[in-house]
Design a protein around this motif. Sequence first.
Motif, PDB file in Angstrom:
ATOM      1  N   UNK A 181       0.797  -1.279  -0.142  1.00 28.99           N
ATOM      2  CA  UNK A 181      -0.171   0.143  -0.034  1.00 28.99           C
ATOM      3  C   UNK A 181       0.858   1.172   0.271  1.00 28.99           C
ATOM      4  N   UNK A 182       1.884   1.202   0.762  1.00 31.04           N
ATOM      5  CA  UNK A 182       2.622   2.307   0.847  1.00 31.04           C
ATOM      6  C   UNK A 182       4.022   2.417  -0.371  1.00 31.04           C
ATOM      7  N   UNK A 183       3.954   1.146  -0.951  1.00 30.18           N
ATOM      8  CA  UNK A 183       5.148   1.202  -2.053  1.00 30.18           C
ATOM      9  C   UNK A 183       6.404   0.960  -1.640  1.00 30.18           C
ATOM     10  N   UNK A 184       6.573   0.067  -0.538  1.00 26.07           N
ATOM     11  CA  UNK A 184       7.976   0.004   0.042  1.00 26.07           C
ATOM     12  C   UNK A 184       8.465  -1.330   0.014  1.00 26.07           C
ATOM     13  N   UNK A 185       9.519  -1.407  -0.532  1.00 25.57           N
ATOM     14  CA  UNK A 185      10.509  -2.819  -0.189  1.00 25.57           C
ATOM     15  C   UNK A 185      11.666  -2.755   0.331  1.00 25.57           C
ATOM     16  N   UNK A 186      11.781  -3.422   1.282  1.00 29.74           N
ATOM     17  CA  UNK A 186      12.943  -3.285   1.978  1.00 29.74           C
ATOM     18  C   UNK A 186      13.993  -4.561   1.780  1.00 29.74           C
ATOM     19  N   UNK A 187      15.379  -4.637   1.562  1.00 24.78           N
ATOM     20  CA  UNK A 187      16.170  -5.839   2.077  1.00 24.78           C
ATOM     21  C   UNK A 187      16.786  -5.570   3.272  1.00 24.78           C
ATOM     22  N   UNK A 188      16.646  -6.491   4.161  1.00 28.00           N
ATOM     23  CA  UNK A 188      17.268  -6.556   5.563  1.00 28.00           C
ATOM     24  C   UNK A 188      17.019  -4.987   6.105  1.00 28.00           C
ATOM     25  N   UNK A 189      15.877  -4.541   6.048  1.00 26.41           N
ATOM     26  CA  UNK A 189      15.655  -2.974   6.625  1.00 26.41           C
ATOM     27  C   UNK A 189      16.303  -2.023   5.674  1.00 26.41           C
ATOM     28  N   UNK A 190      16.786  -2.270   4.574  1.00 25.51           N
ATOM     29  CA  UNK A 190      17.218  -1.243   3.748  1.00 25.51           C
ATOM     30  C   UNK A 190      16.349  -1.070   2.718  1.00 25.51           C
ATOM     31  N   UNK A 191      15.759   0.284   2.703  1.00 27.34           N
ATOM     32  CA  UNK A 191      14.669   0.534   1.503  1.00 27.34           C
ATOM     33  C   UNK A 191      15.336   0.216   0.035  1.00 27.34           C
ATOM     34  N   UNK A 192      14.736   0.010  -0.924  1.00 20.01           N
ATOM     35  CA  UNK A 192      15.092  -0.516  -2.355  1.00 20.01           C
ATOM     36  C   UNK A 192      15.551   0.861  -2.828  1.00 20.01           C
ATOM     37  N   UNK A 193      14.783   1.885  -2.350  1.00 20.33           N
ATOM     38  CA  UNK A 193      15.275   2.973  -3.169  1.00 20.33           C
ATOM     39  C   UNK A 193      16.909   3.469  -2.713  1.00 20.33           C
ATOM     40  N   UNK A 194      16.953   3.268  -1.315  1.00 24.10           N
ATOM     41  CA  UNK A 194      18.286   3.678  -0.993  1.00 24.10           C
ATOM     42  C   UNK A 194      19.522   2.775  -1.560  1.00 24.10           C
ATOM     43  N   UNK A 195      19.356   1.415  -1.692  1.00 27.27           N
ATOM     44  CA  UNK A 195      19.972   0.610  -2.354  1.00 27.27           C
ATOM     45  C   UNK A 195      20.446   0.728  -3.933  1.00 27.27           C
ATOM     46  N   UNK A 196      19.315   1.344  -4.403  1.00 24.89           N
ATOM     47  CA  UNK A 196      19.510   1.342  -5.848  1.00 24.89           C
ATOM     48  C   UNK A 196      20.397   2.959  -5.829  1.00 24.89           C
ATOM     49  N   UNK A 197      19.921   3.896  -5.166  1.00 29.37           N
ATOM     50  CA  UNK A 197      21.006   4.953  -5.194  1.00 29.37           C
ATOM     51  C   UNK A 197      22.378   5.075  -4.532  1.00 29.37           C
ATOM     52  N   UNK A 198      22.773   4.055  -3.722  1.00 26.98           N
ATOM     53  CA  UNK A 198      24.034   4.245  -3.143  1.00 26.98           C
ATOM     54  C   UNK A 198      24.795   3.097  -3.155  1.00 26.98           C
ATOM     55  N   UNK A 199      24.146   1.809  -3.483  1.00 24.01           N
ATOM     56  CA  UNK A 199      24.591   0.438  -3.469  1.00 24.01           C
ATOM     57  C   UNK A 199      24.775  -0.024  -4.710  1.00 24.01           C
ATOM     58  N   UNK A 200      25.377  -1.590  -4.735  1.00 24.21           N
ATOM     59  CA  UNK A 200      25.429  -2.244  -6.108  1.00 24.21           C
ATOM     60  C   UNK A 200      25.084  -3.432  -5.944  1.00 24.21           C
ATOM     61  N   UNK A 201      24.830  -4.489  -7.126  1.00 23.55           N
ATOM     62  CA  UNK A 201      24.342  -5.730  -6.923  1.00 23.55           C
ATOM     63  C   UNK A 201      25.484  -6.587  -5.982  1.00 23.55           C
ATOM     64  N   UNK A 202      26.746  -6.314  -5.993  1.00 25.59           N
ATOM     65  CA  UNK A 202      27.578  -7.228  -5.192  1.00 25.59           C
ATOM     66  C   UNK A 202      27.336  -6.908  -3.844  1.00 25.59           C
ATOM     67  N   UNK A 203      27.196  -5.468  -3.620  1.00 31.34           N
ATOM     68  CA  UNK A 203      27.011  -5.098  -2.066  1.00 31.34           C
ATOM     69  C   UNK A 203      25.859  -5.589  -1.494  1.00 31.34           C
TER      70      UNK A 203
END
Length: 208
Positions: free
Chosen positions: A42-64
């Motif tokens: 409903x809120x459009x939120x997906x998180x991996x291990x507590x980190x939002x997918x938006x933050x991962x896309x902006x600051x992470x990489x596939x390997x990380x």
Amino acid sequence: EMLRSLVGSEMCIRDSTNMTEYIPGLAGVPATKSAISSIDGEKGILAYRGYSIQDLVEHSSFEETALLLMNGELPSPKELSNFQNTLQIRNEVKRKIRHLLWSLPPTGHSMDVLQTAMAAMATFYPDAGASEPDSAYTQNALIKIISNMSTLVAMWTRISRGYDPIPPSNKMSYAENFMYMCFGEESDPEIVNLLDCLLYTSPSPRDS
């Protein structure tokens, strides 16, 4: 480090509810809690291990992100570098697996081919199993699967079209190497970055 500071933001959530609603599309699939990912549709939120997918896309990489999912926390720079080097060293596919892919009809669905290749790879790691997911043997097999996944998909992309596979490079990032194995040349950095994000955000090819 920026991702570590973002984990407490309102965009980052952890799974804290039981899934009790019956969904016909998931018939036969058990629903349970997961510490790996959480979703608030409903809120459009997906998180991996507590980190939002938006933050991962902006600051992470596939390997990380792969290490985050495996270990439950973001890796240190040294851990990430070691993991990247390991993926590069182990990205070559065994000869018998290559022969197997050549024996399959070119009209086969890519997911069927990938499942076949994964099943064949399991014969090389007979002692790896879900009963001991944290064992060194199983973790070693898991890293080999991650390393070989892009190689297998790129191989089938070319084999199904009648072309010889391009050997993987041991000097490129995961996404960059995948593009190279598919097309035989270095790709635009923006395209590589987009693919890198898609590797941990896109749905299965079956759903596309």
